[in-house]
Write a protein that holds these residues in place. Structure first.
Motif, PDB file in Angstrom:
ATOM      1  N   LEU A  52       7.830 -61.178  42.729  1.00 10.50           N
ATOM      2  CA  LEU A  52       6.421 -62.222  42.146  1.00 10.50           C
ATOM      3  C   LEU A  52       5.903 -61.433  40.661  1.00 10.50           C
ATOM      4  CD1 LEU A  52       4.186 -62.470  45.277  1.00 10.50           C
ATOM      5  CD2 LEU A  52       6.012 -63.949  44.490  1.00 10.50           C
ATOM      6  N   ALA A  53       6.550 -60.344  40.224  1.00 13.91           N
ATOM      7  CA  ALA A  53       5.988 -59.887  38.859  1.00 13.91           C
ATOM      8  C   ALA A  53       7.313 -59.283  38.083  1.00 13.91           C
ATOM      9  CB  ALA A  53       4.990 -58.761  38.841  1.00 13.91           C
ATOM     10  N   SER A  54       7.267 -59.345  36.932  1.00 12.85           N
ATOM     11  CA  SER A  54       8.389 -58.681  36.026  1.00 12.85           C
ATOM     12  C   SER A  54       7.900 -57.122  35.959  1.00 12.85           C
ATOM     13  CB  SER A  54       8.153 -59.123  34.458  1.00 12.85           C
ATOM     14  OG  SER A  54       6.994 -58.835  34.046  1.00 12.85           O
ATOM     15  N   PRO A  55       8.721 -56.214  35.849  1.00 15.13           N
ATOM     16  CA  PRO A  55       8.502 -54.744  35.877  1.00 15.13           C
ATOM     17  C   PRO A  55       7.374 -54.361  35.108  1.00 15.13           C
ATOM     18  CG  PRO A  55      10.789 -55.333  35.406  1.00 15.13           C
ATOM     19  CD  PRO A  55      10.387 -56.474  35.200  1.00 15.13           C
ATOM     20  N   ASP A  56       6.925 -54.856  34.142  1.00 19.73           N
ATOM     21  CA  ASP A  56       5.942 -54.491  33.322  1.00 19.73           C
ATOM     22  C   ASP A  56       4.713 -55.354  33.731  1.00 19.73           C
ATOM     23  OD1 ASP A  56       6.092 -57.098  32.012  1.00 19.73           O
ATOM     24  OD2 ASP A  56       8.026 -56.163  31.155  1.00 19.73           O
ATOM     25  N   SER A  57       4.616 -56.179  34.660  1.00 22.91           N
ATOM     26  CA  SER A  57       3.606 -56.924  35.227  1.00 22.91           C
ATOM     27  C   SER A  57       3.098 -57.957  34.113  1.00 22.91           C
ATOM     28  CB  SER A  57       2.486 -56.312  35.819  1.00 22.91           C
ATOM     29  OG  SER A  57       3.041 -55.609  36.974  1.00 22.91           O
ATOM     30  N   ALA A  58       3.821 -58.360  33.095  1.00 23.11           N
ATOM     31  CA  ALA A  58       3.250 -59.245  32.166  1.00 23.11           C
ATOM     32  C   ALA A  58       3.570 -60.599  32.638  1.00 23.11           C
ATOM     33  CB  ALA A  58       4.131 -59.001  30.630  1.00 23.11           C
ATOM     34  N   VAL A  59       4.412 -60.972  33.396  1.00 22.49           N
ATOM     35  CA  VAL A  59       4.744 -62.297  33.986  1.00 22.49           C
ATOM     36  C   VAL A  59       4.689 -62.246  35.662  1.00 22.49           C
ATOM     37  CG1 VAL A  59       6.384 -63.971  34.094  1.00 22.49           C
ATOM     38  CG2 VAL A  59       6.566 -62.657  32.175  1.00 22.49           C
ATOM     39  N   VAL A  60       3.664 -63.024  36.087  1.00 24.89           N
ATOM     40  CA  VAL A  60       3.109 -62.881  37.547  1.00 24.89           C
ATOM     41  C   VAL A  60       3.023 -64.133  38.169  1.00 24.89           C
ATOM     42  CG1 VAL A  60       1.615 -61.891  39.016  1.00 24.89           C
ATOM     43  CG2 VAL A  60       2.020 -60.885  37.028  1.00 24.89           C
ATOM     44  N   PHE A  61       3.695 -64.341  39.329  1.00 29.82           N
ATOM     45  CA  PHE A  61       3.360 -65.853  39.993  1.00 29.82           C
ATOM     46  C   PHE A  61       1.936 -65.473  40.565  1.00 29.82           C
ATOM     47  CE2 PHE A  61       7.870 -66.781  39.698  1.00 29.82           C
ATOM     48  CZ  PHE A  61       7.675 -68.070  40.189  1.00 29.82           C
ATOM     49  N   ALA A  62       1.069 -66.487  40.105  1.00 31.06           N
ATOM     50  CA  ALA A  62      -0.108 -66.319  40.338  1.00 31.06           C
ATOM     51  C   ALA A  62      -0.890 -67.336  41.650  1.00 31.06           C
ATOM     52  CB  ALA A  62      -1.082 -66.609  39.219  1.00 31.06           C
ATOM     53  N   GLY A  63      -0.917 -68.426  41.336  1.00 32.47           N
ATOM     54  CA  GLY A  63      -1.571 -69.371  42.089  1.00 32.47           C
ATOM     55  C   GLY A  63      -0.914 -70.564  42.436  1.00 32.47           C
ATOM     56  N   SER A  64      -1.352 -71.574  43.124  1.00 36.27           N
ATOM     57  CA  SER A  64      -0.800 -72.863  43.466  1.00 36.27           C
ATOM     58  C   SER A  64      -1.633 -74.128  43.261  1.00 36.27           C
ATOM     59  CB  SER A  64      -0.329 -72.531  45.101  1.00 36.27           C
ATOM     60  OG  SER A  64      -1.733 -72.569  45.779  1.00 36.27           O
ATOM     61  N   GLU A  65      -2.394 -74.138  42.282  1.00 27.98           N
ATOM     62  CA  GLU A  65      -3.156 -75.286  42.045  1.00 27.98           C
ATOM     63  C   GLU A  65      -1.932 -76.275  41.756  1.00 27.98           C
ATOM     64  OE1 GLU A  65      -6.434 -74.850  39.756  1.00 27.98           O
ATOM     65  OE2 GLU A  65      -6.982 -73.262  40.513  1.00 27.98           O
ATOM     66  N   ASP A  66      -1.081 -76.052  41.058  1.00 31.93           N
ATOM     67  CA  ASP A  66       0.166 -76.840  40.689  1.00 31.93           C
ATOM     68  C   ASP A  66       0.948 -76.472  41.890  1.00 31.93           C
ATOM     69  OD1 ASP A  66      -0.440 -77.967  37.746  1.00 31.93           O
ATOM     70  OD2 ASP A  66      -0.636 -75.600  37.647  1.00 31.93           O
TER      71      ASP A  66
ATOM     72  N   GLU B 211       3.434 -74.381  41.564  1.00 31.57           N
ATOM     73  CA  GLU B 211       3.504 -72.782  41.318  1.00 31.57           C
ATOM     74  C   GLU B 211       2.812 -72.741  39.800  1.00 31.57           C
ATOM     75  OE1 GLU B 211       3.755 -69.911  43.000  1.00 31.57           O
ATOM     76  OE2 GLU B 211       5.335 -70.967  43.940  1.00 31.57           O
ATOM     77  N   GLN B 212       2.252 -71.500  39.757  1.00 29.29           N
ATOM     78  CA  GLN B 212       1.686 -70.897  38.494  1.00 29.29           C
ATOM     79  C   GLN B 212       1.979 -69.619  38.324  1.00 29.29           C
ATOM     80  OE1 GLN B 212      -2.578 -71.648  39.359  1.00 29.29           O
ATOM     81  NE2 GLN B 212      -2.790 -73.658  38.364  1.00 29.29           N
ATOM     82  N   ILE B 213       2.240 -69.354  37.022  1.00 31.22           N
ATOM     83  CA  ILE B 213       2.860 -68.221  36.491  1.00 31.22           C
ATOM     84  C   ILE B 213       2.001 -67.682  35.399  1.00 31.22           C
ATOM     85  CG2 ILE B 213       4.800 -66.976  35.550  1.00 31.22           C
ATOM     86  CD1 ILE B 213       6.455 -69.460  36.823  1.00 31.22           C
ATOM     87  N   ASP B 214       1.467 -66.662  35.626  1.00 31.77           N
ATOM     88  CA  ASP B 214       0.518 -65.924  34.441  1.00 31.77           C
ATOM     89  C   ASP B 214       1.358 -65.089  33.592  1.00 31.77           C
ATOM     90  OD1 ASP B 214      -1.889 -67.166  35.287  1.00 31.77           O
ATOM     91  OD2 ASP B 214      -2.269 -65.448  36.414  1.00 31.77           O
ATOM     92  N   VAL B 215       1.218 -65.349  32.380  1.00 30.69           N
ATOM     93  CA  VAL B 215       1.775 -64.558  31.283  1.00 30.69           C
ATOM     94  C   VAL B 215       1.082 -63.872  30.244  1.00 30.69           C
ATOM     95  CG1 VAL B 215       3.666 -64.661  29.475  1.00 30.69           C
ATOM     96  CG2 VAL B 215       3.697 -66.098  31.496  1.00 30.69           C
ATOM     97  N   HIS B 216       0.775 -62.460  30.120  1.00 28.83           N
ATOM     98  CA  HIS B 216      -0.012 -61.657  29.397  1.00 28.83           C
ATOM     99  C   HIS B 216       0.847 -61.363  28.204  1.00 28.83           C
ATOM    100  CE1 HIS B 216      -2.867 -59.032  27.645  1.00 28.83           C
ATOM    101  NE2 HIS B 216      -1.865 -58.164  27.587  1.00 28.83           N
ATOM    102  N   LEU B 217       0.916 -62.528  27.115  1.00 32.78           N
ATOM    103  CA  LEU B 217       1.834 -62.333  25.993  1.00 32.78           C
ATOM    104  C   LEU B 217       1.770 -61.020  25.426  1.00 32.78           C
ATOM    105  CD1 LEU B 217       0.818 -65.665  24.477  1.00 32.78           C
ATOM    106  CD2 LEU B 217       2.816 -65.274  25.853  1.00 32.78           C
ATOM    107  N   PRO B 218       0.819 -60.131  25.108  1.00 36.60           N
ATOM    108  CA  PRO B 218       1.135 -58.848  24.243  1.00 36.60           C
ATOM    109  C   PRO B 218       1.944 -57.765  25.192  1.00 36.60           C
ATOM    110  CG  PRO B 218      -1.294 -59.561  24.182  1.00 36.60           C
ATOM    111  CD  PRO B 218      -0.529 -60.362  25.073  1.00 36.60           C
ATOM    112  N   GLY B 219       1.967 -58.004  26.734  1.00 34.71           N
ATOM    113  CA  GLY B 219       2.469 -57.260  27.525  1.00 34.71           C
ATOM    114  C   GLY B 219       3.978 -57.426  27.612  1.00 34.71           C
TER     115      GLY B 219
END
Length: 183
Positions: A65-79, A81-89
């Motif tokens: 569910l997350a990249s090794p650095d947790s910058a890309v994480v599967f988050a919610g399901s309003e769609d 699927e939802q994926i959060d991306v912390h761009l600086p990370g």
């Protein structure tokens, strides 16, 4: 920024100064069936400058569910699927993050996009405001078993989004061959 067509791109960080976090939503509807029905599986691929996934750990999906650095994480399901991306990370060696969906052939039948309608990808800021949307054009999808919806990619010191809508007839194996990850 509005809606895009396949191949178009949008300058996310240049047009939204201070943007650090985005939510990438993927969605679709499937024509109801009493028989076999495709089970769609979204994934995010963190790729280097050659378009290859950095490692199997940089493939984000239901089992990771997350990249090794947790910058890309599967988050919610309003769609779907939802994926959060912390761009600086996102690590510097990641040149782009590809968002794809494949039809799992093991679940309920044909494993194609034939019954899929209204597929889309959109990007929203941390405040929930939609920045860009791309609706996958309906078409003859009965042989399509995987599809790249869109990608976030580095451009100079910022990030852009590109609408893709590129289908594969070779499913997850085709994605794995093109992006260099194990299945």
């Amino acid at each position: 920024m509005g809606s895009l067509v396949a191949g178009a791109n949008a300058a996310l960080t240049a047009e939204n100064p201070g943007l650090t976090d985005v939510m990438v939503g993927l969605g679709w509807s499937v024509i109801a069936s009493r028989g076999p029905q495709a089970e769609l599986v979204p994934l995010a691929l963190l790729c280097d400058g050659d378009g290859r996934v950095l490692s199997d750990a940089h493939l984000v999906f239901f089992n990771q569910l997350a990249s090794p650095d947790s910058a890309v994480v599967f988050a919610g399901s309003e769609d779907q699927e939802q994926i959060d991306v912390h761009l600086p990370g996102v690590p510097e060696q990641v040149a782009k993050i590809v968002f794809a969906v494949y039809a799992d052939p093991e679940i309920r039948g044909p494993g194609t996009f034939a019954a899929v309608r209204d597929a889309y990808i959109h990007v929203a800021g941390a405040d929930g405001r939609e920045l860009v949307r791309f609706g996958i054009a309906p078409g003859k999808l009965d042989s399509i078993t995987a599809m790249m919806f869109g990608e976030l990619y580095r451009h100079r010191d910022g990030w852009k989004f590109r609408a893709l809508g590129q289908g594969y007839t070779t499913g997850l194996r085709g994605l794995a061959a093109d992006f260099g990850f194990g299945i």
